[in-house]
Each structure stands twice: as structure tokens, then as C-alpha cells.
Design an enzyme around this catalytic site. Structure first.
Site, mmCIF file in Angstrom:
data_model
loop_
_atom_site.group_PDB
_atom_site.id
_atom_site.type_symbol
_atom_site.label_atom_id
_atom_site.label_comp_id
_atom_site.label_asym_id
_atom_site.label_seq_id
_atom_site.Cartn_x
_atom_site.Cartn_y
_atom_site.Cartn_z
ATOM 1 N N GLU A 105 18.485 -16.730 -9.796
ATOM 2 C CA GLU A 105 17.882 -15.266 -9.835
ATOM 3 C C GLU A 105 17.256 -15.045 -11.267
ATOM 4 O O GLU A 105 16.059 -14.173 -11.526
ATOM 5 C CB GLU A 105 19.127 -14.377 -9.238
ATOM 6 C CG GLU A 105 18.965 -12.722 -10.548
ATOM 7 C CD GLU A 105 17.731 -12.360 -9.625
ATOM 8 O OE1 GLU A 105 17.448 -12.351 -8.290
ATOM 9 O OE2 GLU A 105 17.664 -11.083 -9.876
ATOM 10 N N CYS A 163 0.675 -1.137 -0.059
ATOM 11 C CA CYS A 163 -0.274 -0.005 -0.462
ATOM 12 C C CYS A 163 0.893 0.953 -0.162
ATOM 13 O O CYS A 163 1.826 1.239 0.134
ATOM 14 C CB CYS A 163 -0.932 0.211 1.032
ATOM 15 S SG CYS A 163 -1.950 -1.401 1.187
ATOM 16 N N LYS A 168 6.018 -3.822 -4.820
ATOM 17 C CA LYS A 168 7.884 -3.331 -4.944
ATOM 18 C C LYS A 168 8.454 -3.388 -3.595
ATOM 19 O O LYS A 168 9.609 -4.533 -2.991
ATOM 20 C CB LYS A 168 8.456 -1.806 -5.544
ATOM 21 C CG LYS A 168 9.692 -1.895 -5.460
ATOM 22 C CD LYS A 168 10.320 -2.292 -6.650
ATOM 23 C CE LYS A 168 11.731 -2.490 -6.976
ATOM 24 N NZ LYS A 168 12.346 -3.042 -7.441
ATOM 25 N N HIS A 200 18.798 -34.973 -10.413
ATOM 26 C CA HIS A 200 17.971 -36.110 -8.850
ATOM 27 C C HIS A 200 16.160 -35.196 -8.524
ATOM 28 O O HIS A 200 15.872 -35.208 -7.764
ATOM 29 C CB HIS A 200 18.724 -35.362 -7.271
ATOM 30 C CG HIS A 200 20.105 -35.330 -7.371
ATOM 31 N ND1 HIS A 200 20.541 -37.159 -6.755
ATOM 32 C CD2 HIS A 200 21.098 -35.036 -7.928
ATOM 33 C CE1 HIS A 200 21.677 -37.086 -6.967
ATOM 34 N NE2 HIS A 200 22.449 -36.014 -7.267
ATOM 35 N N TRP A 247 -2.550 -2.762 -1.432
ATOM 36 C CA TRP A 247 -2.394 -3.936 -1.983
ATOM 37 C C TRP A 247 -3.100 -4.983 -1.024
ATOM 38 O O TRP A 247 -2.701 -4.502 0.198
ATOM 39 C CB TRP A 247 -0.881 -3.687 -2.205
ATOM 40 C CG TRP A 247 -0.502 -5.173 -2.541
ATOM 41 C CD1 TRP A 247 -0.155 -5.573 -3.748
ATOM 42 C CD2 TRP A 247 -0.219 -6.974 -1.945
ATOM 43 N NE1 TRP A 247 0.954 -7.036 -3.736
ATOM 44 C CE2 TRP A 247 0.742 -7.558 -2.342
ATOM 45 C CE3 TRP A 247 0.184 -7.586 -0.202
ATOM 46 C CZ2 TRP A 247 1.042 -8.928 -1.742
ATOM 47 C CZ3 TRP A 247 0.050 -8.448 0.206
ATOM 48 C CH2 TRP A 247 0.706 -9.027 -1.172
ATOM 49 N N GLU A 296 8.702 -13.590 -12.514
ATOM 50 C CA GLU A 296 7.857 -12.477 -11.923
ATOM 51 C C GLU A 296 7.287 -11.644 -12.930
ATOM 52 O O GLU A 296 6.677 -11.353 -12.706
ATOM 53 C CB GLU A 296 8.449 -12.158 -10.278
ATOM 54 C CG GLU A 296 10.064 -11.108 -11.483
ATOM 55 C CD GLU A 296 10.773 -10.408 -9.741
ATOM 56 O OE1 GLU A 296 10.425 -10.142 -8.750
ATOM 57 O OE2 GLU A 296 11.620 -9.597 -10.362
ATOM 58 N N LYS A 336 14.189 -14.219 -12.152
ATOM 59 C CA LYS A 336 13.352 -12.572 -13.286
ATOM 60 C C LYS A 336 11.840 -12.932 -13.780
ATOM 61 O O LYS A 336 11.235 -12.349 -14.152
ATOM 62 C CB LYS A 336 14.603 -12.154 -13.858
ATOM 63 C CG LYS A 336 15.018 -11.023 -13.815
ATOM 64 C CD LYS A 336 15.277 -10.522 -12.150
ATOM 65 C CE LYS A 336 14.872 -9.817 -11.102
ATOM 66 N NZ LYS A 336 15.518 -9.850 -10.361
ATOM 67 N N ASN A 375 -1.564 1.132 5.542
ATOM 68 C CA ASN A 375 -0.195 0.514 4.948
ATOM 69 C C ASN A 375 0.131 -0.329 6.344
ATOM 70 O O ASN A 375 0.716 0.001 7.238
ATOM 71 C CB ASN A 375 0.659 0.807 4.748
ATOM 72 C CG ASN A 375 1.986 0.186 3.959
ATOM 73 O OD1 ASN A 375 1.834 -1.139 3.986
ATOM 74 N ND2 ASN A 375 2.722 1.010 3.527
ATOM 75 N N GLY A 376 -0.023 -1.182 6.034
ATOM 76 C CA GLY A 376 0.782 -2.284 6.645
ATOM 77 C C GLY A 376 -1.229 -3.250 7.684
ATOM 78 O O GLY A 376 -1.530 -3.876 6.649
ATOM 79 N N ARG A 397 4.457 0.104 -6.829
ATOM 80 C CA ARG A 397 5.084 -0.179 -4.574
ATOM 81 C C ARG A 397 4.305 -2.281 -5.029
ATOM 82 O O ARG A 397 4.376 -2.522 -4.217
ATOM 83 C CB ARG A 397 4.571 0.350 -3.756
ATOM 84 C CG ARG A 397 5.407 1.451 -2.965
ATOM 85 C CD ARG A 397 4.588 2.601 -2.533
ATOM 86 N NE ARG A 397 4.472 1.941 -1.109
ATOM 87 C CZ ARG A 397 5.546 1.842 -0.053
ATOM 88 N NH1 ARG A 397 7.066 2.328 -0.447
ATOM 89 N NH2 ARG A 397 5.184 1.142 0.776
HETATM 90 O O1 M6R Z 1 13.375 -4.627 -0.723
HETATM 91 P P1 M6R Z 1 13.928 -6.140 -1.239
HETATM 92 O O2 M6R Z 1 15.453 -6.022 -1.770
HETATM 93 O O3 M6R Z 1 14.413 -6.443 0.309
HETATM 94 O O4 M6R Z 1 12.761 -7.248 -1.901
HETATM 95 C C1 M6R Z 1 13.742 -8.137 -1.365
HETATM 96 C C2 M6R Z 1 12.310 -8.693 -2.913
HETATM 97 O O5 M6R Z 1 10.899 -8.801 -1.720
HETATM 98 C C3 M6R Z 1 12.110 -8.510 -3.623
HETATM 99 O O6 M6R Z 1 14.267 -8.468 -4.153
HETATM 100 C C4 M6R Z 1 12.088 -9.206 -5.210
HETATM 101 O O7 M6R Z 1 12.708 -10.839 -5.510
HETATM 102 C C5 M6R Z 1 11.825 -8.394 -6.629
HETATM 103 N N1 M6R Z 1 10.715 -8.800 -6.745
HETATM 104 C C6 M6R Z 1 12.713 -9.525 -7.618
HETATM 105 O O8 M6R Z 1 13.004 -8.793 -8.445
#
Ligand code: M6R
Length: 610
Positions: A483, A2, A605, A506, A77, A490, A487, A103-104, A27
Site C-alpha cells: 500500500e 468519465c 477515482k 530473492h 477519461w 500514484e 500510494k 461513460n463506459g 473521478r
Molecule cells: O473504488 P475502489 O475501492 O473499488 O477502487 C479501487 C482502486 O481503483 C483504488 O483503490 C485505487 O487503487 C486508488 N487510487 C488507490 O489509492
């Protein structure tokens, strides 16, 4: 997660509130809303809707808000309750006079709702947030500040709040625990926001509201208090961010812009932190003394930051010969890691607001560990709870998919590992110098890879139809495989898994057939041949192989369907160079499939709830 905005001043509030919300879109959210108080006509007006901010703008065209110079707005959110109009913020009390954005997560909301319900309050939404506004109403006796102060003391969980009251329209109240909130100071106007980009066009003077602080904000006055109502002092920071850095600057997406920013982020980092072949973390107060007596390092992080941490583990163990454990933050907190005063916890987070990482750090602190954080957002909650902060200074990262923050985290981790190795005398000065020399080649290697972007885009687009991807890497590029898969999934929603290539037999090998694409990370290294054997195992099962290999490799073409070459570099540094084509593959596949690259569905975000 949020986003909150608030405005009190002399200008028209609604356009400011909506524009600021657009700066918080990154966000992640699924509905939005705005409330303003028309002081002349004694009216509180609220508009909200599910969907994007453009949907809210359309609503405001058909149902305009009254003229007003005070208001709050919100991007939601969804946590408790579906992302629909009723559940979206702002929420209003029974009297229709008090309005709030949050927010929270309120953990004791069910208990409070039962109490309030018995007292006759009527709830319309499924949210945890709505109880807060009714609780404030319950305490309201012609002083909104006192009512909010009493209410926040009853709440458990995390919250950043913005509150207005029709009967006291010259006051905007803000409060926080857990979730971030800043106050922006203008001339005869003040703002609140979840983060700096929201208000950057109006002011660069900000107060970072601290945990457990309440603010009484008027257009020409700001007062801060603790939750017991005692006045506390405030510190005004001047932010150095430029408005331009939060714009796309001609790129179609923030993600692509941020991918292109990586050479300059690393150039600046190395210029700033390497002087006469010596690594300096002086600005974070990190000297060799800080490593004295440390016999174990724990790394905690989430998502992409966790993958950077995993690269860090390989590096620190190799260069500084000290045991490193790594956990995703949400797991660290709920198991019983052995932590004591000799433990150093390295927390990595782009936003510095990730609730799981913050909770893990607080837990470790209680057990006596020293905390160093690697953080991008200056002044973030993580930075404030850490003993030392090593900022990545990558500039604002707006795309939800982390790109430049990841490689900047790698940059800091490499420097950190070299410095630690030096301090522990496991790395000689000559070896350190050689590493530093190799590190400095990375920005130019990036520029070279970026020149091949059309070829990489073509490979990505030609493979965008695959319904499932496997990413395989070994050793220090095992985290790169994780990673790459994160990427891709997501932003394109294609199921993708990252594996240590040696683990393929395995289990994951069962997935391989002609419908599967496998991205094989095969840079020049001492385990290159093992990777080639894995590639052959995939090819003999008709899997499609896209390899990332080192320039000059003449063997790889025989084995792979497509090859992306990276410049030759010390094998320990290959995660930097491999990250770039992986980001570009994910980006171009997502674009080809018509996905919302910068704001993928369901993602936020900064994940400010646990
Ligand atoms: O702000 P942060 O680095 O703590 O965020 C961690 C993850 O939420 C963040 O890296 C998330 O996995 C990304 N969307 C990846 O691209």
C-alpha cells in the site's frame, strides 16, 4: 473515469453544468465539454476541449454559449482515441440535432460503426461513443425516447448516457448499464449526474437509476422504463451528505484533509458498531446466521482495497481459522476459482463502481456464492448486487489516492474478523473484548501521529529526490508495504515497489545501492528481529533506510537513517498505525515534487471500465 451531468429546468444551464463538472473532477479526466439547446433560437451549441475544466471555462469566455436552460456536460477519461478536442464529448449526429454524453465502453462499436457507415453516417472521432449518437439518429422518427430505447438494445458493454435532441428540447434522456448514473430531483428542475457530489448543492433527493433502466426527464416530470419500453417504478432516496464534506475546508488538498479525517471516521465507526463490547452489523443485515455452512472465503478487490483485503486475509485466518483466498478482481474473473454455495465472497470497494470488482461479484453469484461487500458509497452498484453490505461510512473520498477509505476498510475487516471468530468459537469472548479495547485506541493513536506531521513532512521532503523506493514489511505489514508503494507511485510518479521483506534476497536486493531509499516497516512484533536483519542487509549495501517503528524502540536508531515512530499497539493492529505515516510520506514527497496530488495523471477515482 468519465463524468456526466445533465440539467433541465428554468435556470441558466451552463454555469450549473460547469460547476457540477468541477465536483466530478476527482473521478479523473483529460478533456471536457458541454452542450446546450437554445429553445428560443432553435440552436444546439457544443463547446469542448482537451485539458482541465479551467480550459473549458476559458473557451466559454472566448466563445460563449447561448442562453439556455437545458444541457449536458462531460469529463472524459480517454479509452478509445487520444484525449483531444475531437474525441471529447458531447458527440453530435450527422443532422447536428442529437447530442450525447457517455461513460463506459461499447464493446461492439466496430461492428455497429461498419453497419452505420454503410448506411451513410459520417464519423469524425476515434471514439466508441460516437456510434451511439449515430445509432440513435438511425432510429429517430420524431420520438427521441423511442430512438434511444431502440439504440440501447443494440449496445454491448457498459454505458451511462445523457441524450438531448434539438427537435424535442423539453426532454432529457438518461440510460444505464454497468456505469453509474443518478437523477437529482429539484423544484421545476431535474438533473442527471455520475454521482451525488455533482448535484449536492441543488438537491438531496435522488433516484439511483438501476441496471437496464431508461429515464425520460422533463423539468417537472420523471418517468422510468426498462429497455423494452415498459414503465417501471422509481424509488426516491434522500442523501445525507453535506455540501461541506465535498469541499477542502481549508486544507491545501483533499488528500491531506482526508488523511486528517481518519481519527473521526474510526471513532464514529466504533461508536456505531460496538455496543457493550458486542459488534453489530445489524444495519447490513449481517448476523451470525450468515456464516453458517461457510467453509471458504474469497476476497476480491482492486488497488488499495485489495491491500485492505490482504490485511483481512491475515486477520480472518488468524482470528477465525477459516481459509481465505484473495484475488485482484480482474484476475478472479478470468481464472476458475472453486466456488460453491459454501463460499463467501467479500468484495471490497470504496466507490462500489469498480467494473472489475462488479464483474467478479456477478461471476461468483452465478456460481452460488454469498456476497458481502465492504463499500463506502451508499447505494452504489456493488452495494445493490450484494447479499449484505457493510458500509464504511467514511464520507466522500475525493482525492484519487485512497486514504480514509483504506483505514475504514481495515476497521470493518477487523470487526468482521472478530465477529466471525466469535461465531466460529475460535476467539473467546474475553479475547474479542481485548481486541475491541485495543481497536478503540486507534483514533487517539492517530491524533498522536498527526501531531508529528511536521517531522514526518521533513523526512519525506529530505528524501523526495530519490528516483526509486522500496517498501518492505513482513507478515500483516506486508500488505502495508504494498500500500505504501502504491500510494507513493500514484501521486509522485516515483517508481516504488512493495515487497515481503523476506523476499528481498530473492531478487529486489539487486536494486539496493546509495541511490535507493528503502522504507522498512519495523513495528514491535514477534518478527521484529528478522526485520532488523533485513535493514542491516540494506545498510551494508549503502541503501538509505527510513524505518517506521514503535515508540520506545531504542535499537532502531542505530540501524536506520530516519525513523518515524508510531504508538505502541497490539501487533495485529499495526497496519492501521503504519498506514498513516505512509500516506503522509507519499503526500509530502508528491507536494515537494510539484505533483497534482488530488488528480494524478492518467488515474481515475472510480474505474468504471474493465
Ligand atoms: O473504488 P475502489 O475501492 O473499488 O477502487 C479501487 C482502486 O481503483 C483504488 O483503490 C485505487 O487503487 C486508488 N487510487 C488507490 O489509492
Amino acid at each position: 473515469m468519465c463524468g456526466i451531468v445533465g440539467y433541465i429546468g428554468k435556470k441558466q444551464a451552463a454555469p450549473i453544468l460547469i460547476e457540477a463538472l468541477k465536483r466530478l473532477e476527482y473521478r479523473g479526466y483529460d478533456s471536457s465539454g458541454v452542450a446546450v439547446i437554445d429553445r428560443l433560437n432553435y440552436e444546439l451549441a457544443v463547446r469542448k476541449t482537451s485539458g482541465k475544466i479551467k480550459d473549458l471555462e476559458e473557451l466559454l469566455e472566448s466563445s460563449p454559449l447561448p442562453l439556455s436552460s437545458v444541457g449536458i456536460s462531460h469529463t472524459r477519461w480517454a479509452t478509445h482515441g487520444a484525449p483531444n478536442k475531437i474525441n471529447s464529448h458531447p458527440h453530435v449526429d450527422c443532422s447536428g440535432k442529437i447530442v450525447l454524453v457517455h461513460n463506459g465502453i461499447i464493446e461492439n462499436y466496430e461492428e455497429l460503426r461498419d453497419i452505420l457507415w454503410k448506411k451513410g453516417h459520417k464519423f469524425v472521432s476515434e471514439t466508441d461513443t460516437e456510434i451511439i449518437v449515430h445509432l440513435i439518429e438511425e432510429y429517430y422518427k420524431r420520438d427521441i425516447f423511442v430512438a434511444v430505447q431502440k439504440a440501447v438494445k443494440q449496445l454491448r458493454g457498459s454505458f451511462a448516457l445523457g441524450v438531448l435532441c434539438l427537435d424535442e428540447p423539453d426532454i432529457l434522456i438518461a440510460a444505464r448499464i454497468g456505469s453509474p448514473l443518478i437523477i437529482g430531483l429539484g423544484k421545476n428542475e431535474n438533473f442527471i449526474a455520475s454521482d451525488v457530489p455533482a448535484i449536492l448543492e441543488h438537491t438531496k433527493k435522488v433516484i439511483y437509476l438501476k441496471e437496464g433502466e431508461l429515464a425520460k426527464i422533463q423539468e417537472d416530470k420523471i418517468q422510468l422504463f426498462d429497455f423494452d419500453g415498459r414503465a417501471v417504478s422509481c424509488h426516491i432516496d434522500k442523501v445525507t451528505l453535506k455540501v461541506d464534506t465535498v469541499k477542502k475546508q481549508g486544507f491545501p488538498h483533499f488528500m491531506l484533509k482526508e488523511i486528517h479525517e481518519q481519527p473521526s471516521v474510526l471513532t464514529q465507526m466504533f461508536q456505531h458498531r460496538i455496543k457493550n463490547n458486542k459488534i453489530s452489523f445489524d444495519d447490513g443485515g449481517l448476523s451470525e446466521k450468515c456464516f453458517k455452512g461457510i467453509n471458504h472465503i474469497f476476497i476480491v478487490a482492486c488497488g488499495t482495497a485489495y491491500h485492505a483485503g490482504l490485511v483481512g486475509k491475515y486477520l480472518i485466518e488468524q482470528l477465525a481459522s477459516i481459509p481465505v483466498s484473495i484475488d485482484v478482481s480482474s484476475e478472479f474473473r478470468y481464472r476458475t476459482p472453486v466456488i460453491n454455495k459454501k463460499t463467501l465472497v467479500v468484495a471490497i470497494s470504496q466507490s462500489g463502481e469498480t467494473a472489475d470488482t462488479l464483474a467478479a461479484v456477478k461471476e461468483a453469484k452465478l456460481k452460488g456464492a454469498k456476497i458481502i461487500s465492504i463499500c463506502n458509497v451508499v447505494g452504489s452498484s456493488l452495494a445493490r448486487v450484494s447479499d449484505r453490505v457493510l458500509y464504511t461510512h467514511a464520507g466522500p473520498e475525493i482525492g484519487v489516492a485512497s486514504t480514509k477509505a483504506y483505514t475504514a476498510q481495515l476497521g470493518i475487516l477487523y470487526l468482521f474478523a472478530i465477529k466471525l471468530g466469535n461465531a466460529r468459537q475460535t476467539l473467546s469472548s474475553i479475547q474479542a473484548k481485548m481486541f475491541i479495547k485495543d481497536l478503540k485506541q486507534i483514533p487517539s493513536a492517530y491524533i498522536k501521529i498527526l501531531k508529528d506531521k511536521n517531522a514526518i513532512a521533513k523526512i519525506a521532503e529530505n528524501n523526495a529526490h530519490y528516483g526509486c523506493f522500496l517498501f518492505l514489511g513482513r507478515n500483516i505489514n506486508f500488505p502495508s508495504a504494498l500500500e505504501g508503494a502504491l500510494k507513493l507511485k500514484e501521486i509522485s510518479y516515483i517508481p516504488a515497489e512493495g515487497y515481503a521483506a523476506g523476499e528481498m534476497k530473492h531478487g529486489p536486493i539487486a536494486l539496493i545501492d546509495e541511490y535507493r531509499a528503502v522504507i522498512c516497516l519495523a513495528p514491535e512484533s514477534n518478527i521484529y528481529e528478522k526485520m532488523i536483519s533485513n535493514i542491516q542487509e540494506i545498510r551494508s549495501r549503502r541503501g538509505k533506510v527510513i524505518a517506521i517503528a514503535t515508540e520506545g524502540d531504542e535499537v532502531i536508531n542505530k540501524h536506520a537513517d530516519n525513523v518515524i515512530f508510531i504508538p505502541k499497539i497490539n501487533q495485529l493492529l499495526t497496519p492501521f498505525l503504519i498506514a498513516l505515516p505512509l500516506q503522509m510520506i507519499a503526500y509530502y514527497i508528491a507536494v515537494k515534487r510539484g505533483c497534482d496530488v488530488d488528480q494524478p495523471r492518467n488515474l481515475a477515482k472510480s474505474v468504471t471500465v474493465e
